[in-house]
Design a protein around this motif. Structure first.
Motif, short mmCIF file in Angstrom:
data_model
loop_
_atom_site.label_atom_id
_atom_site.label_comp_id
_atom_site.label_asym_id
_atom_site.label_seq_id
_atom_site.Cartn_x
_atom_site.Cartn_y
_atom_site.Cartn_z
N ASP A 1 -1.82 0.65 -8.90
CA ASP A 1 -2.53 -0.27 -8.03
C ASP A 1 -3.56 -1.15 -8.39
O ASP A 1 -3.76 -2.22 -7.92
N ARG A 2 -4.36 -0.55 -9.60
CA ARG A 2 -5.31 -1.59 -9.98
C ARG A 2 -4.76 -2.61 -10.71
O ARG A 2 -5.16 -4.04 -10.35
N ILE A 3 -3.71 -2.60 -11.45
CA ILE A 3 -3.03 -3.77 -12.01
C ILE A 3 -2.42 -4.65 -10.98
O ILE A 3 -2.74 -5.61 -11.09
N LEU A 4 -1.64 -4.06 -10.22
CA LEU A 4 -1.26 -5.01 -8.89
C LEU A 4 -2.40 -5.66 -8.25
O LEU A 4 -1.89 -6.66 -7.80
N ALA A 5 -3.56 -4.93 -8.10
CA ALA A 5 -4.38 -5.54 -7.39
C ALA A 5 -5.03 -6.84 -7.92
O ALA A 5 -5.29 -7.94 -7.38
N VAL A 6 -4.62 -6.81 -9.31
CA VAL A 6 -5.25 -8.22 -9.94
C VAL A 6 -4.46 -9.19 -9.81
O VAL A 6 -4.79 -10.42 -9.66
N PHE B 1 -0.30 6.89 -10.57
CA PHE B 1 0.47 6.67 -9.26
C PHE B 1 -0.67 6.71 -8.12
O PHE B 1 -0.25 6.73 -6.95
N THR B 2 -1.56 7.08 -8.36
CA THR B 2 -2.90 7.57 -7.56
C THR B 2 -2.76 6.23 -6.50
O THR B 2 -3.16 4.97 -7.08
N PRO B 3 -2.72 5.95 -5.12
CA PRO B 3 -2.88 5.21 -4.30
C PRO B 3 -4.36 4.45 -4.49
O PRO B 3 -5.37 5.05 -4.70
N ALA C 1 -12.07 -8.99 1.84
CA ALA C 1 -11.61 -10.45 2.31
C ALA C 1 -9.97 -10.58 2.60
O ALA C 1 -9.56 -11.19 3.45
N SER C 2 -9.46 -9.87 1.67
CA SER C 2 -7.85 -10.03 1.61
C SER C 2 -7.06 -9.17 2.48
O SER C 2 -5.88 -9.28 2.76
N GLY C 3 -7.94 -8.11 3.26
CA GLY C 3 -7.31 -7.21 4.08
C GLY C 3 -7.08 -6.05 3.44
O GLY C 3 -6.51 -4.97 4.12
N ARG C 4 -7.16 -5.95 2.21
CA ARG C 4 -7.02 -4.94 1.30
C ARG C 4 -8.07 -3.43 1.67
O ARG C 4 -9.09 -3.88 1.69
N VAL C 5 -7.58 -2.45 2.07
CA VAL C 5 -8.33 -1.49 2.28
C VAL C 5 -9.22 -0.87 1.31
O VAL C 5 -8.58 -0.34 0.03
N GLY D 1 -3.00 -9.54 -6.79
CA GLY D 1 -3.02 -9.77 -5.29
C GLY D 1 -2.15 -8.61 -4.47
O GLY D 1 -1.75 -8.96 -3.66
N GLY D 2 -1.79 -7.60 -5.36
CA GLY D 2 -0.75 -6.75 -4.77
C GLY D 2 -1.47 -5.87 -3.57
O GLY D 2 -2.72 -5.67 -3.95
N GLY D 3 -0.75 -5.14 -2.83
CA GLY D 3 -1.43 -4.40 -2.07
C GLY D 3 -1.41 -2.95 -2.26
O GLY D 3 -1.40 -2.62 -3.53
N ARG D 4 -1.85 -1.81 -1.43
CA ARG D 4 -1.77 -0.49 -1.71
C ARG D 4 -0.54 0.00 -1.68
O ARG D 4 0.49 -0.23 -0.75
N HIS D 5 -0.10 0.77 -2.57
CA HIS D 5 1.16 1.84 -2.81
C HIS D 5 0.91 3.19 -2.55
O HIS D 5 0.32 3.62 -3.47
N ASN D 6 1.46 3.86 -1.73
CA ASN D 6 1.71 5.24 -1.68
C ASN D 6 2.70 5.51 -2.60
O ASN D 6 3.65 6.27 -2.02
#
Lengths: 430, 290
Positions: free
Chosen positions: B133-138, B125-127, A185-189, B140-145
């Motif tokens: 990325d899992r912590i940041l997702a909590v 560091f796995t995207p 929903a948030s646009g995250r892939v 509302g963070g996006g994906r980081h390569n």
């Protein structure tokens, strides 16, 4: 009982004997090999060496030397130090560089009789593409693979694509990858359509396949010229970049090769471009139905071969060279080539191996194992030049800059060509 | 005629001298000599070219990238790891429940081999589904390569290095803090000095010899510690994480250009020598030894 005097006399006699005589009774060989896929490779190799000893009385000591790069480093260092192996499995694409170091001996020099020539003719032509230079044959295909696509059939079905019909053209692939990319929903892939490796050591392989897909050859056979700034090469890179920048079906930046299998198995990527050598791993660990397909192309499927060949070294004596060649013929016998293919996932290097019952039965029970072979007629050799690693690095850096969005495909290819020209300048014959 | 004592003295230091010459000085001299010749190739023997290799290095953009990366890497890792080490040492020097456990936890990264550390951090560091990325997702963070993006690759390498090194330096600070006589603290308490004042005027000056030692080590490590680059990025993407030592390795053992590798080594040696001289010469004078 041996006393001191007889011992001394014996050693004096052996020292006095002509070196050729001692060399003829070769009893020992050593060879370095890399491991680039999962599976119990050392046990298999040890088994072949034991069989060879039983048949010929020659003891072959296999030395596991790391991945391809490390094996190359170790073999060359050992040879330069004067204590190298007589043969080694190294990347097929390293032929020109190894030749330049003047450490290789060609098969023609070791001596190929009529039977030997017939034997060489029995390999798949695509696998010999990286073996020929200056009218001679420099290596024997051994652990060979091609790039293939692994795809998640469940994901295909989920988005309404036919799981049995993998895309055959670039346009189809891009459309499918776009469809397969799933966002929350948030646009995250949450699932990427496709991932291809662009990290150091792999970018040139991915790019080599893409170049062949527009039917562009990147270098001349002599390995002294490259053609990166050709419009077709630029088109190939533009397609790769476009999967992320336009289709948004691949992640921005560089995807790393070791990460691709976990990504695929985790369901994070619906399609990955990987090696046939990964088949057993994916088969064991995938929790969903998966398919293996040949790479598409701009207009139709085309792919690139990869993997390692057996090389023979100049530092070995005449007899050792002959024995090493004997070993190469031994491991390429149909039964053994079939066994190697079944246990590792590599493609058997000779058509006759696929006539053996063992491989016939295996392929019948696991058709995915036979997909890659069908694409050998549309496969080309790897990018291979003098100063190979330098040219690879130039290409990799520019491809990575393009994937990161800091260079256009045009600029990246023009810069690669300029760099390659500079590197290859000493090798161009006036 | 030499005196007997002189002979004896020479005999006694001979083993050390032989080792030092064989493994340090002789290789250093041959490296300098090699840097003045071309790389021998199969049929072409080495040719004397004077300073041409250095000129080629001057024109090599990758060398400058590596140098710049290394400067950034050093300026970030050295202060960060030293300050972090000092803070950790101060934390575990106070009476604290479960102190041995905390000390061990701080020291664990040092005990792990860098190769293992790098492989653990590869997962962090796995995207998409890696730890960060899992912590940041909590939140509302996006994906980081992290490692595949030229902007974040070097900072990622720096984070690994700081994490790895801080625990090691902490041990030295902890030892220095433990060796500090408690009467100093008592005296300052009697005088009514604040804790901050005591730290600034007593603890910190007394820690200066340790700090110098730690700094020298940190500087050396900033140029020496490249194992994680080999495992995690191979210097990529587009040389964003190429450090000097990694470039030397690449030159020497991937491209087999031994002359250029020797040239780079000489430059690195000169650089490290200058830094060490600066540290001991300038900073050393201001250090108070008891």
């Amino acid at each position: 009982m041996i006393n001191r005097r007889t011992l001394l006399a014996a050693s004096a006699a052996s020292l006095a004997a002509p070196s050729i005589l001692r060399a003829q009774t070769v009893k020992k060989l050593s060879f370095y090999y890399p491991i680039a896929v999962g599976g119990p490779i050392p046990a298999i190799i040890d088994g072949y060496c034991k069989d060879f000893q039983a048949e010929t009385g020659i003891e072959v000591t296999p030395v596991y030397a790391g991945n391809y790069g490390e094996t190359l480093t170790k073999a060359v260092t050992a040879i330069k130090g004067g204590n190298g192996p007589q043969m080694a499995v190294l990347l097929a694409a390293e032929m020109h560089s190894l030749q330049d170091m003047d450490i290789l001996v060609s098969l023609d020099e070791i001596g190929l009789d009529a039977a030997g020539k017939a034997w060489m003719a029995g390999f798949y032509p695509a696998f010999l593409a990286n073996s020929r230079a200056e009218g001679k044959v420099w290596s024997v295909p051994f652990q060979r693979s091609t790039a293939v696509m692994y795809y998640n059939k469940a994901a295909f079905a989920e988005v309404g694509l036919d799981p049995e019909a993998f895309p055959k053209t670039w346009a189809q692939l891009q459309a499918a990858a776009t469809k397969l990319t799933k966002r929350d929903a948030s646009g995250r892939v949450t699932r990427w359509g496709i991932k291809m490796a662009g990290d150091t050591g792999n970018a040139q392989w991915t790019f080599g396949a893409l170049a062949n897909q527009v039917q562009h050859v990147l270098m001349n056979e002599a390995g002294t010229e490259t053609y990166f700034n050709h419009p077709k090469a630029i088109e190939a890179l533009r397609f790769w970049r476009g999967l992320a920048s336009e289709a948004k079906a691949a992640p921005e930046g560089v995807s790393n090769w070791p990460q691709l299998s976990p990504d695929f198995l985790e369901g994070n990527a619906a399609i990955i471009q990987h090696t046939t050598g990964n088949l057993t791993n994916v088969r064991t660990n995938a929790k969903f139905p998966f398919g293996v397909a040949g790479l598409p192309g701009k207009d139709g499927p085309r792919t690139v071969v990869g993997g390692g060949n057996l090389y023979f070294f100049k530092s070995a004596s005449q007899a050792e060279r002959a024995a090493a060649l004997q070993f190469a013929r031994f491991v390429s016998q149909p039964g053994r080539a079939a066994d190697w293919s079944i246990k590792t996932g590599y493609i058997a290097t000779r058509p006759e191996a696929y006539e053996t019952n063992a491989l016939k039965d295996y392929v019948a029970g696991f058709p995915a194992a036979d997909v890659a072979r069908g694409f050998l007629p549309v496969a080309v050799g790897e990018l291979s030049t003098f100063e190979n690693q330098r040219v690879y690095t130039a290409l990799t850096n520019n491809v990575q800059a393009c994937l990161n969005g800091t260079k256009t495909p045009e600029a990246a290819m023009v810069d690669t060509q300029a760099e390659a020209d500079r590197i290859l300048k000493p090798y161009k014959k006036a | 005629m030499l005196k007997r004592e002189t002979w004896q003295a020479w005999a006694l230091i001979l083993p050390a001298v032989i080792l030092l010459v064989a493994f340090t000085h002789w290789p250093a001299i041959t490296t300098v000599l090699d840097s003045l010749y071309t790389t021998p190739k199969g049929s072409r023997p080495p040719r004397f070219v004077g300073l041409e290799n250095y000129a080629a290095l001057w024109d090599d953009p990758v060398f400058w990238t590596a140098l710049r990366n290394n400067a950034v890497y050093a300026f970030a890792t050295i202060p960060a790891s030293v300050i972090l080490a000092l803070l950790m040492a101060l934390a575990v020097n106070t009476a604290l429940p479960g102190r041995p456990l905390v000390r061990m936890a701080y020291f664990t990264p040092t005990m792990l081999p860098m190769i293992a550390v790098a492989n653990i951090w590869l997962f962090f560091f796995t995207p998409d589904y890696g730890l960060f990325d899992r912590i940041l997702a909590v939140f509302g963070g996006g994906r980081h390569n992290w490692l595949g993006d030229a902007a974040t690759a070097l900072p990622s390498m720096i984070a690994v290095a700081v994490w790895k090194e801080a625990g090691f330096f902490m041990i030295f600070y902890l030892a220095a803090l433990q060796a500090m006589p408690p009467d100093l603290q008592e005296a300052s308490n009697l005088e009514g000095a604040s804790r901050v004042y005591f730290f600034r005027r007593v603890t910190l000056p007394l820690l200066m010899p340790t700090t110098l030692f730690v700094l020298v080590n940190a500087v050396i490590n900033a140029f020496r510690l490249v194992d994680h680059v080999v495992v995690m990025t191979h210097g990529g993407p587009n040389n964003a994480t190429t450090l000097l030592l990694y470039y030397i390795y690449e030159m020497g053992f991937r491209f087999w250009d031994t002359s250029m590798a020797a040239t780079l080594t000489v430059v690195l040696l000169a650089l490290l020598g200058t830094l060490a001289w600066l540290q001991f010469g300038v900073l050393g004078k201001r250090v108070h030894y008891r």
